[in-house]
Design an enzyme around this catalytic site. Structure first.
Site: not given
Ligand code: NDP
Length: 452
Positions: A95, A116, A119, A131, A170-171, A214, A383
């Site tokens: 997962k 993961q 977690k 992943k 998703g991620d 999250t 999830s």
């Molecule tokens: P999204 O794609 O919805 O958002 C990502 C955000 O981070 C955007 O604002 C993006 O900006 C910014 N970002 C991405 N890459 C960079 C970078 N290199 N430098 C600066 N900003 C960056 O992703 P999520 O919110 O889903 O995920 C965010 C984090 O949380 C990740 O680490 C993910 O693994 C983790 N996570 C997510 C979960 C989920 O349920 N979605 C669960 C657990 C963990 P821009 O649009 O400009 O790229």
């Protein structure tokens, strides 16, 4: 064992990891963070050492990589690389999410799958770890291009996943739209309607609160951690990085609980609103990011806030830092600045956003540090509940799920404390607690299976 022996055994272990996984810096970093706590813990526990449990856990069960071809809107053929890392199914089916971002490679996905593992164990649910994703960049693509890419990705990926085998979610770069396209393709190829993906739309088997879980969960964890140390979230100032799924829901929940959220960011830079966000401003950002594909810089003009191009929010004077964007966004210089500004807590919404040196600096300075594997586990926990609802062919009400999420985050907090160490000032080391609690659960399951 003396400190010197512990350092030497970590160095030897990491030499082995580096030699076996050359050039995979993110993976080395994630393993080193866990091994620095687990190796000293198992030094008197021959059952784990003799069975070489940690050494086995750093070898994924399998990694598949595949070609993903699709037509862009000009009719040209595009080629990307897809992956699925199935790390461990010791305590449940694989997962973990799918990430679509140009930086995706085997190292990034192995670090994410490794994290993961611990977690998912911390949630208390029967979830193994995996992943996947692709180096595909969804930015600037039309809906039709995204659809063609997702369908092509799933045409190959569907061979390796299944509702009782491996359940992606998703991620970064994969939200409800992408999950919909991929679920549709899986259903079409396999001719079955099963809960093979989570994060689905409510109309076709998704769970209420999955997209919020999250970010909301990270704030619940922060609340538990603050209360444990006689603080309250109400009235504190919070800087959040990112403006995606996790960041926006963390901001929304923190505001609801009385915190003043003053910053958000994207890969272009960060904004600072000294008056704090409110419901109206959050609705505007949500529309900007989720409907218009805009940049966070536009907020500064609309609401007369400051914009710092190319910067993260860690130079701001805040009580709580919540990195919710991506890996390695807080380095040791950022940590020193936050400590100088008397930040009391760092809560990781993103995966591995803090470098190992920065984590040590926070812990040494007595800053409360909530590691991602505990603080952002709310998403995968929800999830897990989506999988249960799919298996039972029913759906649970949002308020029931909200209570489940809050209680799961409280239980994760308790599991960390059960294994954590404390400083003389009573500050809990959550990194240690999370690593040991997560490792122990998976390791004990592995011991039951013999060597395999
Ligand atoms: P999204 O794609 O919805 O958002 C990502 C955000 O981070 C955007 O604002 C993006 O900006 C910014 N970002 C991405 N890459 C960079 C970078 N290199 N430098 C600066 N900003 C960056 O992703 P999520 O919110 O889903 O995920 C965010 C984090 O949380 C990740 O680490 C993910 O693994 C983790 N996570 C997510 C979960 C989920 O349920 N979605 C669960 C657990 C963990 P821009 O649009 O400009 O790229």
């Amino acid at each position: 064992m003396s400190d010197n022996h512990i350092t030497k055994s970590l160095e030897d272990f990491m030499e082995h990891v580096t030699a076996r996984n050359p050039g995979q810096d993110e993976f080395h970093q994630a393993v080193s963070e866990v091994a620095s706590d687990v190796l000293p813990w198992i030094r008197n526990k021959s059952e784990y050492r003799d069975a070489r449990v940690l050494e086995r856990l750093i070898e994924p069960d399998r990694i598949v990589s595949f070609r993903v071809c699709w037509f862009d809107d000009n009719g040209d053929v595009q080629i990307n690389r897809g992956y699925r890392v199935q790390l461990s199914n010791a305590i449940g089916p694989y997962k973990g999410g799918l990430r679509f971002h140009p930086t995706v490679n085997e190292s990034v996905l192995k670090f994410l799958a490794f994290e993961q593992t611990f977690k998912n164990a911390l949630t208390g649910l029967p979830l193994g770890s995996g992943k996947g994703g692709s180096d595909f960049n969804p930015k600037g693509k039309s809906d039709r291009e995204i659809m063609r890419f997702c369908q092509s990705f799933m045409t190959e990926c569907c061979r390796y996943i299944g509702a009782d085998t491996d359940i992606p979610a998703g991620d970064i770069g994969v939200g409800a739209r992408e999950i919909g396209f991929m679920f549709g393709q899986y259903k079409r190829i396999k001719g079955e309607f099963t809960g093979v993906l989570t994060g689905k739309g409510l109309e076709y088997g998704g769970s209420a609160l999955r997209s919020e879980a999250t970010g909301y969960g990270a704030v619940h964890f922060a609340q538990c951690m603050l209360e444990q140390h006689d603080h309250q979230l109400d009235g504190l100032t919070v800087a959040i990085s990112g403006s995606g799924n996790v960041a926006l829901h963390a901001a929304e929940k923190a505001i609801t609980l009385g915190a003043k959220v003053v910053s958000l960011s994207d890969s272009g830079g960060c904004i600072y609103d000294e008056n704090g966000f409110n419901d109206e401003k959050m609705a505007w950002v949500d529309k900007l990011k989720n409907e218009q594909g805009g940049r966070i810089s536009e907020y500064a003009n609309e609401f007369d806030a400051e914009y710092f191009e190319g910067k993260t929010p860690w130079h701001l004077d805040v009580d709580i830092a919540m990195p919710c964007a991506t890996q390695n966004e807080i380095d040791n210089d950022d940590a020193r600045t936050l400590i100088k500004n008397k930040c009391i807590a760092v809560v990781e919404g993103a995966n591995m956003p803090t470098s190992n040196e920065a984590i040590s600096s926070f812990i040494d300075a007595g800053v409360l540090f909530a590691p991602a594997k505990a603080a952002n586990a709310g998403g995968v926990a929800m999830s897990g509940l989506e999988m249960s609802q799919n298996a039972q062919k029913r759906s649970w009400a949002a308020d029931e799920l909200a209570q489940c999420l809050e209680s799961i985050m409280g239980e994760i907090h308790s599991r960390c404390i059960e294994h954590a160490t404390k400083t003389e000032d009573g500050v809990i080391n959550y990194r240690y607690g999370a690593n040991i609690a997560g490792f122990k659960k998976v390791a004990d399951a592995m011991l039951s299976f013999g060597v395999c």
